[in-house]
Design a protein around this motif. Sequence first.
Motif, mmCIF file in Angstrom:
data_model
loop_
_atom_site.group_PDB
_atom_site.id
_atom_site.type_symbol
_atom_site.label_atom_id
_atom_site.label_comp_id
_atom_site.label_asym_id
_atom_site.label_seq_id
_atom_site.Cartn_x
_atom_site.Cartn_y
_atom_site.Cartn_z
ATOM 1 N N THR A 1 0.831 -1.192 0.000
ATOM 2 C CA THR A 1 0.000 0.000 0.000
ATOM 3 C C THR A 1 0.867 1.245 0.000
ATOM 4 O OG1 THR A 1 -1.842 1.106 1.120
ATOM 5 C CG2 THR A 1 -0.194 0.057 2.527
ATOM 6 N N THR B 1 -8.609 -1.653 -3.739
ATOM 7 C CA THR B 1 -8.152 -0.469 -3.009
ATOM 8 C C THR B 1 -7.758 0.664 -3.947
ATOM 9 O OG1 THR B 1 -5.826 -1.206 -2.931
ATOM 10 C CG2 THR B 1 -7.279 -1.941 -1.140
ATOM 11 N N LEU C 1 -6.546 2.893 0.649
ATOM 12 C CA LEU C 1 -6.881 1.929 1.695
ATOM 13 C C LEU C 1 -7.928 2.472 2.658
ATOM 14 C CD1 LEU C 1 -6.401 -0.798 3.029
ATOM 15 C CD2 LEU C 1 -4.441 0.201 4.241
ATOM 16 N N SER D 1 -11.381 2.629 1.106
ATOM 17 C CA SER D 1 -11.894 1.272 0.922
ATOM 18 C C SER D 1 -12.370 0.678 2.244
ATOM 19 C CB SER D 1 -10.814 0.389 0.297
ATOM 20 O OG SER D 1 -10.421 0.898 -0.962
ATOM 21 N N LEU E 1 -8.600 -5.780 -0.834
ATOM 22 C CA LEU E 1 -8.841 -5.662 0.597
ATOM 23 C C LEU E 1 -9.938 -6.652 0.927
ATOM 24 C CD1 LEU E 1 -8.617 -4.161 3.375
ATOM 25 C CD2 LEU E 1 -10.404 -2.613 2.499
#
Length: 365
Positions: A191, A246, A250, A253, A310
């Motif tokens: 990420t 994502t 992040l 999401s 995710l």
Amino acid sequence: MTEKKVSAIGERALISRLSEIFKAPAGKGGKQEKGKEESPEGKKESPQELLVGPGSDDCAVLDLNGEDCLVVTTDMLHRTTDFPEGMTPWQIGWMSAAVNLSDIASMGARPTGLLVAIGMPADTEISFFEELAKGIQACAEFCETPVIGGDLDTHEELTITGTALGRVKKNQLLRRSGAKPGDLVCVTGHTGSAGAALEVLQSKHGGIGRKKASESLIKSLLEPVPRTHEAQKLAASGAVTSMMDTSDGLAMSLHDLAKVSRVGFKIRENSLPILQEVRDFASSPEKGPENGPEKLLELALYTGGDFELLFTITPERLKKVQNICKLSVIGECTKYEEGIVLESVDGRIQPVEQRGYQQLKAESS
């Protein structure tokens, strides 16, 4: 009285309003009423019941009247807002396909076709157009699906709209709903990589340049990889309780998943899968005093472009899932009232804000 503009409410609020307008009539779910429609031969058509409508998931879902269902998604990209400066036409094509195929992956489905509508200035060079098409084809081939059609038109700005189709067994369909307290929260890959790469490309001062970023980091932004292969295996495992991609960041999401599943999340900062290169980028003193731990969290949580999955899983099936793909367990599901929080290395708790990439952002009040 001044009429309110769409820019005043932002993308997600606008989608919510559209979902109310486009929802199927109550009690019908998009299904034809018996005896209402017949084919020219007099036979009744098999209904394709709407299982998932607009707004609640990455794709709409139609019942194929067997053990499978059809997932459908569409996405529009523009030259000035979606393609970073310096992208090759091949990379523009790849990304245009990837954004749609990533949505198919988020439902655990196998891609079955991609349609692409391209609007372009009349003076576009043929070589540019052909390279763009090759990029679309390359991404489709990577995801083992064909380009099955589309449309061409002239437009003031290069605009590409993709529509992807996928197929999945009904009992393996993965949605944003389904997570429950106690489930583990997982993410594939890393990420913050795409966010860091974008900052590198956009930097014009302080000695920060593309030469200081690895080719793989830049490719994470310009050539995102849809996790279609991993998604199908995760769907077949029976271990995943909810999932989405994502691409909007992040944090955004997590909020989207929490809203639909009605759960909270406790995310551990030291479990976030961040490349060492991104850590170095965020902490480098040459990039200014604003860099450091806060900058790293900004990249990891609030920048988009990472086309990872995710998802939540039942704890007892963790080993099974770890054998399927590279993943990181970043936290666990909690009760909805507990919200979405981040636990720092020293044990401090802070809320995870609901922000990230949005094509249409709400104006500041």
